[in-house]
Scaffold this motif. Structure first.
Motif, PDB file in Angstrom:
ATOM      1  N   PHE A  71      52.172  31.083  34.859  1.00 31.94           N
ATOM      2  CA  PHE A  71      52.266  31.549  36.234  1.00 31.94           C
ATOM      3  C   PHE A  71      53.121  32.802  36.400  1.00 31.94           C
ATOM      4  O   PHE A  71      53.275  33.305  37.510  1.00 31.94           O
ATOM      5  CB  PHE A  71      52.792  30.423  37.138  1.00 31.94           C
ATOM      6  CG  PHE A  71      51.763  29.369  37.428  1.00 31.94           C
ATOM      7  CD1 PHE A  71      50.824  29.560  38.434  1.00 31.94           C
ATOM      8  CD2 PHE A  71      51.712  28.202  36.688  1.00 31.94           C
ATOM      9  CE1 PHE A  71      49.864  28.602  38.690  1.00 31.94           C
ATOM     10  CE2 PHE A  71      50.751  27.232  36.927  1.00 31.94           C
ATOM     11  CZ  PHE A  71      49.822  27.438  37.938  1.00 31.94           C
TER      12      PHE A  71
ATOM     13  N   ASP B   1      52.807  35.998  35.969  1.00 33.02           N
ATOM     14  CA  ASP B   1      52.229  37.171  36.627  1.00 33.02           C
ATOM     15  C   ASP B   1      51.186  36.809  37.669  1.00 33.02           C
ATOM     16  O   ASP B   1      50.429  37.677  38.116  1.00 33.02           O
ATOM     17  CB  ASP B   1      51.595  38.095  35.575  1.00 33.02           C
ATOM     18  CG  ASP B   1      52.633  38.655  34.624  1.00 33.02           C
ATOM     19  OD1 ASP B   1      53.757  38.964  35.083  1.00 33.02           O
ATOM     20  OD2 ASP B   1      52.338  38.761  33.418  1.00 33.02           O
ATOM     21  N   HIS B   2      51.125  35.547  38.053  1.00 28.30           N
ATOM     22  CA  HIS B   2      50.116  35.115  39.024  1.00 28.30           C
ATOM     23  C   HIS B   2      50.488  35.623  40.410  1.00 28.30           C
ATOM     24  O   HIS B   2      51.590  35.375  40.892  1.00 28.30           O
ATOM     25  CB  HIS B   2      50.001  33.590  39.022  1.00 28.30           C
ATOM     26  CG  HIS B   2      48.789  33.095  39.711  1.00 28.30           C
ATOM     27  ND1 HIS B   2      48.688  33.038  41.076  1.00 28.30           N
ATOM     28  CD2 HIS B   2      47.613  32.654  39.225  1.00 28.30           C
ATOM     29  CE1 HIS B   2      47.504  32.573  41.408  1.00 28.30           C
ATOM     30  NE2 HIS B   2      46.824  32.327  40.289  1.00 28.30           N
TER      31      HIS B   2
ATOM     32  N   HIS C  65      49.707  34.745  43.407  1.00 33.04           N
ATOM     33  CA  HIS C  65      49.908  33.790  44.495  1.00 33.04           C
ATOM     34  C   HIS C  65      50.942  32.726  44.148  1.00 33.04           C
ATOM     35  O   HIS C  65      51.024  31.699  44.805  1.00 33.04           O
ATOM     36  CB  HIS C  65      48.578  33.130  44.872  1.00 33.04           C
ATOM     37  CG  HIS C  65      47.543  34.105  45.300  1.00 33.04           C
ATOM     38  ND1 HIS C  65      47.633  34.834  46.466  1.00 33.04           N
ATOM     39  CD2 HIS C  65      46.402  34.514  44.699  1.00 33.04           C
ATOM     40  CE1 HIS C  65      46.592  35.632  46.568  1.00 33.04           C
ATOM     41  NE2 HIS C  65      45.829  35.465  45.504  1.00 33.04           N
ATOM     42  N   SER C  66      51.722  32.965  43.117  1.00 36.45           N
ATOM     43  CA  SER C  66      52.719  31.998  42.672  1.00 36.45           C
ATOM     44  C   SER C  66      54.115  32.445  43.073  1.00 36.45           C
ATOM     45  O   SER C  66      54.433  33.626  43.045  1.00 36.45           O
ATOM     46  CB  SER C  66      52.659  31.860  41.142  1.00 36.45           C
ATOM     47  OG  SER C  66      53.736  31.069  40.685  1.00 36.45           O
TER      48      SER C  66
ATOM     49  N   GLN D  16      56.463  31.100  41.290  1.00 37.69           N
ATOM     50  CA  GLN D  16      57.060  30.725  40.010  1.00 37.69           C
ATOM     51  C   GLN D  16      57.911  29.457  40.108  1.00 37.69           C
ATOM     52  O   GLN D  16      58.942  29.334  39.442  1.00 37.69           O
ATOM     53  CB  GLN D  16      57.861  31.881  39.405  1.00 37.69           C
ATOM     54  CG  GLN D  16      56.997  32.963  38.782  1.00 37.69           C
ATOM     55  CD  GLN D  16      56.235  33.800  39.786  1.00 37.69           C
ATOM     56  OE1 GLN D  16      56.813  34.279  40.737  1.00 37.69           O
ATOM     57  NE2 GLN D  16      54.942  33.964  39.569  1.00 37.69           N
TER      58      GLN D  16
ATOM     59  N   ALA E 241      47.955  24.518  33.941  1.00 30.00           N
ATOM     60  CA  ALA E 241      48.404  25.753  33.293  1.00 30.00           C
ATOM     61  C   ALA E 241      47.980  25.771  31.825  1.00 30.00           C
ATOM     62  O   ALA E 241      47.987  24.740  31.160  1.00 30.00           O
ATOM     63  CB  ALA E 241      49.931  25.860  33.373  1.00 30.00           C
TER      64      ALA E 241
ATOM     65  N   GLN F   4      44.209  31.241  27.200  1.00 29.09           N
ATOM     66  CA  GLN F   4      43.351  31.189  28.380  1.00 29.09           C
ATOM     67  C   GLN F   4      41.945  31.689  28.066  1.00 29.09           C
ATOM     68  O   GLN F   4      41.729  32.406  27.100  1.00 29.09           O
ATOM     69  CB  GLN F   4      43.976  31.988  29.521  1.00 29.09           C
ATOM     70  CG  GLN F   4      45.239  31.335  30.042  1.00 29.09           C
ATOM     71  CD  GLN F   4      45.939  32.137  31.122  1.00 29.09           C
ATOM     72  OE1 GLN F   4      45.509  33.199  31.541  1.00 29.09           O
ATOM     73  NE2 GLN F   4      47.059  31.607  31.583  1.00 29.09           N
TER      74      GLN F   4
END
Length: 170
Positions: free
Chosen positions: A27, A29-30, A32-33, A35, A87, A93
């Protein structure tokens, strides 16, 4: 369950630090997170409501994790769970590991006789598993297309959905 060289299994106490690292990395660099996903998992575990916690393991290392925890439905319908966080370490990924974790978790929920599961996320991704936005189930404050449900039984559920207080970790 195995996906290529990846094995899906229940978490054990020795996995907790590795799970935290995978979740933080996934998470980081997400857009909408906030962190806090690792904190949510820790808080669910501490509260004793981490109903299902699966890890993906490759070459002896944890490379993915999915959590399921109970949710409350406005009409009092029992047996509903929330999926997430899920995750996968960035280097692993786009290999089907997240899909395998979610499918294994949903299969386990079905085996437990769960009524259904809800998720907040990308409709394009979660729709692959049968999750759909429903006018009957709502998560206040979130655009309805990003809150989806998957009924696992024929019993209808209606109302606002509330996640455990662990999700309020700031």
């Amino acid at each position: 369950m195995d996906v290529g060289a990846v094995h899906i299994r229940d978490e054990c106490a020795d996995d907790i630090g590795a799970i935290r690292c995978v979740v933080v990395d996934a998470f980081a660099d997400h857009p909408h997170s906030q962190q806090t996903e690792h904190c949510i998992i820790d808080a669910l575990r501490a509260a004793g409501v981490l109903s299902l916690s699966l890890v993906a393991e490759s070459d002896g290392a944890v490379v993915g994790h999915v959590a399921f925890s109970p949710v409350s439905i406005g009409d009092g319908s029992p047996g509903w769970y929330g999926l997430g966080p899920v995750a996968v370490t960035p280097a692993q990924q786009r290999r089907g590991i997240g899909r395998a974790l979610i499918e294994a978790g949903l299969a386990r929920l079905r085996g437990l006789g769960a009524a259904g599961c809800v998720v907040v996320g990308d409709p394009g991704y979660y729709g692959r598993f049968g999750f759909v936005a429903s006018a009957d189930l709502r998560y206040p404050g979130l655009p309805p297309e990003y809150f989806m449900a998957l009924s696992l039984t024929a019993a209808p559920a209606r109302g606002d959905v509330a996640y455990h207080a662990a999700f309020d970790v700031a």
